[in-house]
Design a protein around this motif. Sequence first.
Motif, PDB file in Angstrom:
ATOM      1  N   CYS A 169       0.708   3.967  -3.224  1.00 52.95           N
ATOM      2  CA  CYS A 169       0.515   5.418  -3.122  1.00 52.95           C
ATOM      3  C   CYS A 169       1.668   6.174  -3.779  1.00 52.95           C
ATOM      4  N   LEU A 174       0.820  -1.220   0.000  1.00 44.80           N
ATOM      5  CA  LEU A 174       0.000   0.000   0.000  1.00 44.80           C
ATOM      6  C   LEU A 174       0.846   1.259   0.000  1.00 44.80           C
ATOM      7  N   ILE A 175       1.968   1.241   0.733  1.00 37.95           N
ATOM      8  CA  ILE A 175       2.858   2.408   0.723  1.00 37.95           C
ATOM      9  C   ILE A 175       3.318   2.701  -0.700  1.00 37.95           C
ATOM     10  N   THR A 225      -7.690   2.789   1.611  1.00 39.17           N
ATOM     11  CA  THR A 225      -7.119   1.461   1.866  1.00 39.17           C
ATOM     12  C   THR A 225      -5.855   1.571   2.701  1.00 39.17           C
ATOM     13  N   MET A 226      -5.060   2.625   2.473  1.00 40.00           N
ATOM     14  CA  MET A 226      -3.855   2.850   3.268  1.00 40.00           C
ATOM     15  C   MET A 226      -4.206   2.988   4.748  1.00 40.00           C
ATOM     16  N   GLY A 243      -2.603   8.603   4.200  1.00 36.70           N
ATOM     17  CA  GLY A 243      -3.787   8.156   3.461  1.00 36.70           C
ATOM     18  C   GLY A 243      -4.804   9.263   3.302  1.00 36.70           C
ATOM     19  N   LEU A 282       4.117   9.328   4.433  1.00 37.74           N
ATOM     20  CA  LEU A 282       4.341   7.910   4.164  1.00 37.74           C
ATOM     21  C   LEU A 282       5.763   7.504   4.537  1.00 37.74           C
ATOM     22  N   THR A 308      -3.054   0.132   7.620  1.00 32.41           N
ATOM     23  CA  THR A 308      -2.187   0.563   8.724  1.00 32.41           C
ATOM     24  C   THR A 308      -2.750   0.100  10.065  1.00 32.41           C
ATOM     25  N   GLY A 365       0.775   6.504   8.464  1.00 32.09           N
ATOM     26  CA  GLY A 365      -0.182   5.810   7.605  1.00 32.09           C
ATOM     27  C   GLY A 365      -1.530   6.488   7.525  1.00 32.09           C
TER      28      GLY A 365
END
Length: 433
Positions: A49, A45-46, A203-204, A118, A144, A208, A114
């Motif tokens: 992004c 996810l990181i 989603t981030m 996000g 991030l 997290t 996180g």
Amino acid sequence: MSASHSSADVADHLQPPTPPGMEPFRLNGFQRNKLFFSLMIGFFLIFVCYASVGAVFLPAALSELDEANKENNLAAIMSLTAVFTMFVQPIVGAVSDRTRSRFGRRTPWMVLGGLSGGTIVILMQFANTFAYLAICAILVQVLLNIMQGPISTIIADRVSFNHRAFGSSWVGVGQALGISGGMALAGNLINQMGVGYTLFGSTMIVVTLLFVVLNKDKDSTGLVRDAFSWKEFGLGFVRPLNFRKHPDFVWAFGGRFFMVLGYQAIQAYGLYILTDYIGLPITDAGQVLGIMSILTMITMMISTVLFGRLSDSTGRRKIFVFGSSALMAIAIAVPMVVPTTMSMYIYAFLVGIGYGAYTSVDLALMIDVLPSSGTIGKDLGVLNLASNIPQILVPILAAFLITLFGNYVVIFVYAIVGVIVSSLLVFPIKSVK
């Protein structure tokens, strides 16, 4: 540890270090595998992004705002972003090394980065000016990085030597899936960027929270730490780069530096390479970029896990760096020689194998050469400067070279030189085979 890896030397690294005043991490097989899977999802996810915002949505938005100056505007934002984020990971890593909380040393910083990161990703969909885009891009990267710094220490904190390359491979898979998946999804959402920003940002936030709940940190309220000194705090970032005392750390720093310096040039300018070098309309370029990302994602995922296992079973790290760099150089040369869409697909396929082999051992190698077990967060943060500093230089160098030579061939040559130099700098490391 000597180059021969004597049993006594390896035994010293079998258990992760335990800071004074804290209970050691003793993970069973299920807990370790759950951690590895969680790390994969977290890094996924990181990097989703990073990739969707930096490599697709941001260039596309800048192209809409000012087509004539898109390369220079992108270079300006990327350079500013890298400047602001350069010292985030080492500083947050150092502070997290000293953090006392019932939630542990790393969790508070991961949650801060996180959740806030996000949220900014979601808000970025409303950017309609250069200034707004620049501010959002900087904030996303800073926040991030606040998460990435502490999460990068978890393998060193909790995982023994003989499982680190496999753990590193899961991190590599997450990064690969995130970069490729983020670019693929964003490429297909290039006409619906608001949907993409909302999807990736929300989603981030969820991931997290799930990560810190499912992989609880140790209570650090009893952590024993030295009295704080601003002088020692500052010198702590310089000492690891003392070549006389820590040559392997410095060689590893240089190897990662040149890998990012080379590889990131193709990644950062991928959309413009497809439009201005291959000659595709921007909508088609977005779709091709998505297919390329899927090809890279698949081959990188397989390569990362395979070579991570091989590295742990053989106890070797450097051979995988050499082989991966050679394959990446070949991959980059293909579209340089034959500028077609098919050549870009071949590049994506081969570079996935090469970069997968590299990332499978990269983090494990970095952990193996750390100067001290008591300052893991800070030292890994310093090593991450080897990723952040090139991100400042890449857009500046790339924009300069494109202006100077008037085409994108020079970017491919530049990238090949970077990855080859990277492998040569890893060769002198003595403490890792």
